[in-house]
Design an enzyme around this catalytic site. Structure first.
Site, PDB file in Angstrom:
ATOM      1  N   GLU A   1      14.076 -15.385  -0.109  1.00 47.12           N
ATOM      2  CA  GLU A   1      14.247 -16.611   0.690  1.00 47.12           C
ATOM      3  C   GLU A   1      13.012 -17.516   0.579  1.00 47.12           C
ATOM      4  O   GLU A   1      13.038 -18.653   1.041  1.00 47.12           O
ATOM      5  CB  GLU A   1      14.443 -16.264   2.177  1.00 47.12           C
ATOM      6  CG  GLU A   1      15.740 -15.531   2.481  1.00 47.12           C
ATOM      7  CD  GLU A   1      15.765 -15.048   3.927  1.00 47.12           C
ATOM      8  OE1 GLU A   1      15.092 -15.660   4.793  1.00 47.12           O
ATOM      9  OE2 GLU A   1      16.437 -14.040   4.185  1.00 47.12           O
TER      10      GLU A   1
ATOM     11  N   ASP B   1       0.822  -1.205   0.000  1.00 48.54           N
ATOM     12  CA  ASP B   1       0.000   0.000   0.000  1.00 48.54           C
ATOM     13  C   ASP B   1       0.866   1.269   0.000  1.00 48.54           C
ATOM     14  O   ASP B   1       1.858   1.346   0.724  1.00 48.54           O
ATOM     15  CB  ASP B   1      -0.854  -0.030   1.277  1.00 48.54           C
ATOM     16  CG  ASP B   1      -1.920   1.042   1.310  1.00 48.54           C
ATOM     17  OD1 ASP B   1      -2.721   1.090   0.375  1.00 48.54           O
ATOM     18  OD2 ASP B   1      -1.951   1.822   2.275  1.00 48.54           O
TER      19      ASP B   1
HETATM   20  C1  GLC Z   1      -4.205   3.080  -0.628  1.00 53.17           C
HETATM   21  C2  GLC Z   1      -5.416   2.199  -0.464  1.00 53.17           C
HETATM   22  C3  GLC Z   1      -6.558   3.066  -0.037  1.00 53.17           C
HETATM   23  C4  GLC Z   1      -6.219   3.686   1.295  1.00 53.17           C
HETATM   24  C5  GLC Z   1      -4.899   4.425   1.232  1.00 53.17           C
HETATM   25  C6  GLC Z   1      -4.371   4.712   2.595  1.00 53.17           C
HETATM   26  O1  GLC Z   1      -4.326   3.998  -1.640  1.00 53.17           O
HETATM   27  O2  GLC Z   1      -5.656   1.489  -1.630  1.00 53.17           O
HETATM   28  O3  GLC Z   1      -7.763   2.373   0.034  1.00 53.17           O
HETATM   29  O4  GLC Z   1      -7.215   4.593   1.690  1.00 53.17           O
HETATM   30  O5  GLC Z   1      -3.906   3.686   0.594  1.00 53.17           O
HETATM   31  O6  GLC Z   1      -3.892   3.542   3.191  1.00 53.17           O
END
Ligand code: GLC
Ligand code: CA
Length: 551
Positions: A263, A212
């Site tokens: 790994e 993310d």
């Molecule tokens: C990313 C995720 C989104 C979230 C953001 C903050 O863009 O896909 O849904 O709100 O990160 O974590």
């Protein structure tokens, strides 16, 4: 012919190069215990559906302990499952069962920020300014008289300042909601903790991670003002000298992670990085960094042959430069579903339209028609494909959710100027009727629209011409055809046509113009709409097997 049931477990360690990954937004997929919230039990009960659909892997959105202020992207404990979703044992059982069916499981890693309820942030709040507990985050003194102004002008992606003040007067950084404090990736403890979290999930059988906000990890330690205000979830245009997006420093972190993944043979990391410049984005694909990056350029390309061709070509060039292949995606939990996007006039900002745009501008039939054509294009391309739950049912964005049911922090944080992303997260209809159309036994956390049952799995399965059957056929044929073929040869089939031939001889073409176009000779394998007299109608795609003597 390999039926989905007899699928061999991919033996090569680079199974992901042409894999189809299905994104499960757990909260909205299937509810196993009648509380209106999707969960691991629900997902386990639907694994056969996913196997039969013909996908290779699942990416499960965050399922960790979380106050769910941002749908779980606010993690309170990276080694625990949110009780609303189940237990760690349930997660382990899910991974094992999925693996047993030939489905790998990717976990969503959220390294840019924790939840404010994470033990570390609670310790930081309890500590004194300057204490080492605060060094895991970005705490700064404020500006102005008494430090009552934020440290700089950075804005949160969701709107408003990116800084919030704590009672003793210091400020902490949050690029997203105020309940999502950003971690300090220059801190050795933070680095060590995440190495351990990676091992934790890999040891439990996860095949890897969707990472993310991969472009956000490194921050300029001098915290300079931004020259102009900006918003995210649209691409960051210029990141060459940006104080928090796409900074060079993040790559060292990725290399550390990659050593761990190496790994675990066959494990994979895919970066969510909203970086417009392909040269910069390609740097994430170096052989000792990510295996894949999401390709949001394709998703954002308008329905125009030239733009789509361009977005495909540039993705290949960038990926090839590092021996990788592109990924393809049209929808996810952050964007307006593509069957709605394609039904709106070109150039209209679909996100803004959700709130108070003219509903008469939406042509749902056209949107679905184009969405079906687009998926044949996407699944016809070499590389790997990411599908978002419900797109195989042709689900539209639910654009008329009542304001009082909205859950996405974007709605509040944007000062009620953006409705947010809930319309793409409405629970899945599995049956024609029933309280929540088979999502669960009792209701759904976001209301489903009247008529949602007509999109259901039950209404479409086995019915010729439905979107579900189109996806199933496409995934089956794709599996038969791919056989390690990673090449593509562009064909000139007219200015409004995107057309190419795969090394296997399959021809893929989409007509983005208004007039029907001639289909080259060959055996039609699959089309997104009715085709007659050798002509491909507007907004329609087809796959054709070209005989060897015609190539
Ligand atoms: C990313 C995720 C989104 C979230 C953001 C903050 O863009 O896909 O849904 O709100 O990160 O974590
Ligand atoms: Ca539930």
């Amino acid at each position: 012919m390999t039926s989905p049931h007899e699928r061999p477990t991919p033996s090569t360690s680079s199974w992901w190069r042409d894999a189809v990954v299905y994104q499960v937004y757990l909260r909205s997929f299937a509810d196993g215990n009648a509380d209106g919230i999707g969960d691991i039990a629900g997902l386990r009960s639907r694994l056969e559906y996913l196997r039969d659909l013909g996908v290779d892997a699942l990416w499960v959105n965050p399922w960790y302990a979380s106050p769910l202020k941002d749908g779980g992207y606010d993690v309170a404990d990276y080694r625990k499952i949110n009780p609303e979703f189940g237990t760690l044992d349930d997660a382990v059982a899910l991974i094992a069962e999925a693996n047993g069916m030939g489905l790998r499981v990717l976990v969503d890693l959220v390294p840019n920020h924790t939840s404010a309820e994470h033990r570390w942030f609670q310790e930081a709040l309890a500590a004194l300014a300057g204490g080492e507990e605060r060094a895991r985050y970005h705490f700064r003194p404020g500006r102005g008289v008494d430090g009552s102004e934020p440290p700089n002008n950075w804005t949160s992606v969701f709107g408003g300042s990116a800084w919030s003040r704590v009672p003793d007067g210091e400020w902490y950084l949050h690029l997203f909601d105020r309940t999502q404090p950003d971690l300090n990736w220059d801190n050795a403890e933070v680095r060590a903790e995440f190495r351990d979290i990676l091992r934790f999930w890999l040891d439990l059988g996860a095949a890897g991670f969707r990472v993310d906000v991969a472009h956000g990890l490194a921050k300029d330690p001098t915290y300079p003002d931004l020259e102009r205000a900006e918003r995210m979830l649209t691409m960051v245009e210029d990141t060459t000298a940006h104080p928090f997006w796409d900074r060079a420093g993040l790559h060292a972190v990725v290399r550390e992670w990659r050593e761990i993944l190496d790994e675990y043979p066959g494990s994979v990391m895919v970066a969510e990085a909203w970086v417009a410049d392909w040269n910069r984005l390609a740097a994430y694909l170096k052989p000792d960094e990510y295996h894949q990056v999401f390709n949001f350029h394709f998703l954002q390309a308008p329905w125009e042959a030239t733009r789509i061709r361009e977005s495909i070509a540039v993705a290949f060039d960038a990926a090839h430069a590092h021996g990788a292949l592109p990924t393809w995606v049209l929808s996810n939990h952050d964007v307006v579903r593509h069957s709605t996007r394609y039904g709106l006039p070109q150039g209209l900002d679909a996100r803004a339209w959700l709130l108070d745009g003219d509903r008469a501008l939406l042509d749902s039939d056209l949107g679905l028609k184009r969405a079906r054509a687009a998926i044949l294009l996407m699944l016809g391309l070499p590389g790997s494909a990411y599908l978002y739950q419900g797109e195989e049912l042709g689900l539209p964005e639910v654009h008329d959710l009542r304001l009082d049911v909205l859950d996405d922090p974007v709605w509040e944080k944007s000062g009620h100027t953006l409705k947010g992303r809930d319309g793409s997260r409405v629970p899945i209809p599995w049956t024609r009727d029933g309280g929540s159309f088979g999502f669960g036994a009792d209701g759904s956390w976001l209301p489903q629209p009247v008529g949602w049952g007509s999109f259901s799995h039950q209404a479409q399965a086995g019915v010729e011409g439905t979107t579900l059957e189109l996806y199933r056929s496409a995934l089956r044929i794709r599996r038969e055809l791919r056989s390690g073929d990673e090449s593509l040869e562009w064909l000139d089939l007219g200015p409004d046509v995107v057309g190419f031939r795969r090394g296997t001889g399959t021809l893929v073409m989409v007509n983005l113009g208004e007039e029907p176009v001639e289909i080259p000779e060959g055996e039609p394998l699959l089309s997104s709409g009715d085709v007659a007299d050798g002509l491909l109608p507007a907004d329609t795609a087809i796959w054709v097997a070209v005989p060897p003597n015609r190539r």
